[in-house]
Design a protein around this motif. Structure first.
Motif, PDB file in Angstrom:
ATOM      1  N   UNK A  78      67.746  35.313 -13.057  1.00  0.00           N
ATOM      2  CA  UNK A  78      68.279  36.612 -13.492  1.00  0.00           C
ATOM      3  C   UNK A  78      69.754  36.495 -13.868  1.00  0.00           C
ATOM      4  N   UNK A  79      70.533  35.779 -13.071  1.00  0.00           N
ATOM      5  CA  UNK A  79      71.950  35.598 -13.363  1.00  0.00           C
ATOM      6  C   UNK A  79      72.149  34.852 -14.676  1.00  0.00           C
ATOM      7  N   UNK A  80      71.355  33.835 -14.906  1.00  0.00           N
ATOM      8  CA  UNK A  80      71.464  33.064 -16.150  1.00  0.00           C
ATOM      9  C   UNK A  80      70.995  33.877 -17.350  1.00  0.00           C
ATOM     10  N   UNK A  81      69.937  34.647 -17.177  1.00  0.00           N
ATOM     11  CA  UNK A  81      69.473  35.492 -18.274  1.00  0.00           C
ATOM     12  C   UNK A  81      70.555  36.503 -18.633  1.00  0.00           C
ATOM     13  N   UNK A  82      71.177  37.078 -17.618  1.00  0.00           N
ATOM     14  CA  UNK A  82      72.268  38.015 -17.858  1.00  0.00           C
ATOM     15  C   UNK A  82      73.413  37.324 -18.604  1.00  0.00           C
ATOM     16  N   UNK A  83      73.816  36.151 -18.145  1.00  0.00           N
ATOM     17  CA  UNK A  83      74.931  35.433 -18.776  1.00  0.00           C
ATOM     18  C   UNK A  83      74.643  35.154 -20.252  1.00  0.00           C
ATOM     19  N   UNK A  84      73.391  34.893 -20.576  1.00  0.00           N
ATOM     20  CA  UNK A  84      73.021  34.547 -21.947  1.00  0.00           C
ATOM     21  C   UNK A  84      72.764  35.768 -22.826  1.00  0.00           C
ATOM     22  N   UNK A  85      72.585  36.932 -22.224  1.00  0.00           N
ATOM     23  CA  UNK A  85      72.217  38.127 -22.997  1.00  0.00           C
ATOM     24  C   UNK A  85      73.153  39.308 -22.841  1.00  0.00           C
ATOM     25  N   UNK A  86      74.153  39.222 -21.995  1.00  0.00           N
ATOM     26  CA  UNK A  86      75.019  40.373 -21.750  1.00  0.00           C
ATOM     27  C   UNK A  86      75.753  40.835 -22.995  1.00  0.00           C
ATOM     28  N   UNK A  87      76.061  39.923 -23.898  1.00  0.00           N
ATOM     29  CA  UNK A  87      76.801  40.300 -25.108  1.00  0.00           C
ATOM     30  C   UNK A  87      75.884  40.806 -26.220  1.00  0.00           C
ATOM     31  N   UNK A  88      74.581  40.552 -26.098  1.00  0.00           N
ATOM     32  CA  UNK A  88      73.616  40.971 -27.121  1.00  0.00           C
ATOM     33  C   UNK A  88      72.975  42.315 -26.804  1.00  0.00           C
ATOM     34  N   UNK A  89      73.198  42.805 -25.598  1.00  0.00           N
ATOM     35  CA  UNK A  89      72.514  44.027 -25.172  1.00  0.00           C
ATOM     36  C   UNK A  89      73.493  45.203 -25.151  1.00  0.00           C
ATOM     37  N   UNK A  90      72.978  46.338 -25.515  1.00  0.00           N
ATOM     38  CA  UNK A  90      73.744  47.569 -25.392  1.00  0.00           C
ATOM     39  C   UNK A  90      73.346  48.182 -24.059  1.00  0.00           C
ATOM     40  N   UNK A  91      74.325  48.371 -23.198  1.00  0.00           N
ATOM     41  CA  UNK A  91      74.024  48.934 -21.883  1.00  0.00           C
ATOM     42  C   UNK A  91      75.146  49.865 -21.469  1.00  0.00           C
ATOM     43  N   UNK A 102      63.237  33.893 -19.359  1.00  0.00           N
ATOM     44  CA  UNK A 102      64.012  32.665 -19.478  1.00  0.00           C
ATOM     45  C   UNK A 102      63.312  31.537 -18.734  1.00  0.00           C
ATOM     46  N   UNK A 103      62.998  30.492 -19.454  1.00  0.00           N
ATOM     47  CA  UNK A 103      62.360  29.313 -18.882  1.00  0.00           C
ATOM     48  C   UNK A 103      63.403  28.208 -18.868  1.00  0.00           C
ATOM     49  N   UNK A 104      63.807  27.793 -17.692  1.00  0.00           N
ATOM     50  CA  UNK A 104      64.879  26.817 -17.535  1.00  0.00           C
ATOM     51  C   UNK A 104      64.287  25.475 -17.145  1.00  0.00           C
ATOM     52  N   UNK A 105      64.617  24.457 -17.917  1.00  0.00           N
ATOM     53  CA  UNK A 105      64.192  23.087 -17.622  1.00  0.00           C
ATOM     54  C   UNK A 105      65.218  22.131 -18.221  1.00  0.00           C
ATOM     55  N   UNK A 106      65.228  20.869 -17.761  1.00  0.00           N
ATOM     56  CA  UNK A 106      66.230  19.920 -18.261  1.00  0.00           C
ATOM     57  C   UNK A 106      66.113  19.753 -19.769  1.00  0.00           C
ATOM     58  N   UNK A 107      67.235  19.651 -20.429  1.00  0.00           N
ATOM     59  CA  UNK A 107      68.626  19.480 -20.008  1.00  0.00           C
ATOM     60  C   UNK A 107      69.454  20.752 -20.130  1.00  0.00           C
ATOM     61  N   UNK A 108      69.027  21.832 -19.538  1.00  0.00           N
ATOM     62  CA  UNK A 108      69.706  23.126 -19.664  1.00  0.00           C
ATOM     63  C   UNK A 108      71.110  23.101 -19.060  1.00  0.00           C
ATOM     64  N   UNK A 109      71.916  24.094 -19.436  1.00  0.00           N
ATOM     65  CA  UNK A 109      73.281  24.292 -18.927  1.00  0.00           C
ATOM     66  C   UNK A 109      73.311  25.603 -18.135  1.00  0.00           C
ATOM     67  N   UNK A 110      74.355  25.802 -17.324  1.00  0.00           N
ATOM     68  CA  UNK A 110      74.386  26.952 -16.425  1.00  0.00           C
ATOM     69  C   UNK A 110      75.747  27.627 -16.373  1.00  0.00           C
ATOM     70  N   UNK A 111      75.716  28.936 -16.160  1.00  0.00           N
ATOM     71  CA  UNK A 111      76.920  29.713 -15.880  1.00  0.00           C
ATOM     72  C   UNK A 111      77.110  29.851 -14.368  1.00  0.00           C
ATOM     73  N   UNK A 112      76.053  29.655 -13.611  1.00  0.00           N
ATOM     74  CA  UNK A 112      76.066  29.757 -12.151  1.00  0.00           C
ATOM     75  C   UNK A 112      76.577  28.441 -11.572  1.00  0.00           C
ATOM     76  N   UNK A 113      77.358  28.534 -10.486  1.00  0.00           N
ATOM     77  CA  UNK A 113      78.021  27.353  -9.936  1.00  0.00           C
ATOM     78  C   UNK A 113      77.238  26.615  -8.858  1.00  0.00           C
ATOM     79  N   UNK A 114      76.465  27.336  -8.062  1.00  0.00           N
ATOM     80  CA  UNK A 114      75.774  26.721  -6.932  1.00  0.00           C
ATOM     81  C   UNK A 114      74.464  27.457  -6.688  1.00  0.00           C
ATOM     82  N   UNK A 115      73.553  26.786  -5.979  1.00  0.00           N
ATOM     83  CA  UNK A 115      72.220  27.336  -5.742  1.00  0.00           C
ATOM     84  C   UNK A 115      71.749  26.977  -4.342  1.00  0.00           C
ATOM     85  N   UNK A 116      71.278  27.984  -3.616  1.00  0.00           N
ATOM     86  CA  UNK A 116      70.574  27.773  -2.357  1.00  0.00           C
ATOM     87  C   UNK A 116      69.114  28.075  -2.652  1.00  0.00           C
ATOM     88  N   UNK A 117      68.250  27.111  -2.421  1.00  0.00           N
ATOM     89  CA  UNK A 117      66.848  27.294  -2.789  1.00  0.00           C
ATOM     90  C   UNK A 117      65.912  26.620  -1.801  1.00  0.00           C
TER      91      UNK A 117
END
Length: 169
Positions: A78-91, A102-117
């Motif tokens: 959700x955070x990555x989808x937001x980062x990639x679409x926040x400028x394209x959406x009217x809200x 959003x389907x994320x797989x290598x070699x994707x890039x990220x706006x998020x810094x860390x992940x607990x999973x």
């Protein structure tokens, strides 16, 4: 997401300066559906509705804010989808809402810094996401993820939603 934290753990973390910020994600069954194709790029990802309230959005938009830690792969998505679409959406100035596909797989890039999973089940899109997050912009995370999971299996770690977790920095 965030099943790792009891109220006591959250209170202790807040007392030493950490902060928590909400987003609402409606996780669908597709999150747990295994990939049925040999080539992961041919898999069609499901859609999940999410909502990010204005205060959380402000922190995500602040590029000099403290590091952004996603608690769970679905929150990260959700955070990555937001980062990639926040400028394209009217809200409105309020919450940002969207259906993520959003389907994320290598070699994707990220706006998020860390992940607990958690540790995820075989053939899951969540494994694809984690392997991409291990080495953004590269496919090297696939091999690293195999090594991490081999070690987890040897140590008897519990998998799935209420299992053990790993922190990726």
């Amino acid at each position: 997401a965030g099943l790792h934290f009891t109220r006591e753990v959250i209170s202790r973390m807040e007392s030493i300066g950490h902060s928590f910020h909400d987003l609402t994600l409606h996780v669908g069954l597709g999150t747990f559906q295994p990939i049925q194709v040999e080539n992961i790029t041919e898999h069609h990802i499901h859609r999940e509705f999410y909502e990010i309230p204005s205060p959380t959005r402000a922190l995500l938009d602040d590029t000099v804010a403290q590091p952004r830690l996603a608690i769970g792969t679905t929150s990260l998505r959700a955070m990555e989808d937001y980062a990639r679409n926040r400028h394209n959406a009217i809200h409105p100035e309020g919450a940002f809402t969207r259906e993520a596909d959003l389907y994320i797989y290598p070699p994707d890039e990220f706006a998020t810094d860390a992940l607990l999973t958690n540790f995820h089940l075989p053939r899951s899109t969540l494994l694809c996401l984690v392997s991409a997050f291990l080495t953004p912009g590269s496919t090297d995370g696939i091999q690293w993820l195999k090594q991490i999971y081999e070690a987890a299996l040897k140590r008897g770690y519990r998998f799935y939603s209420y299992g053990d977790a790993m922190l990726i920095l």
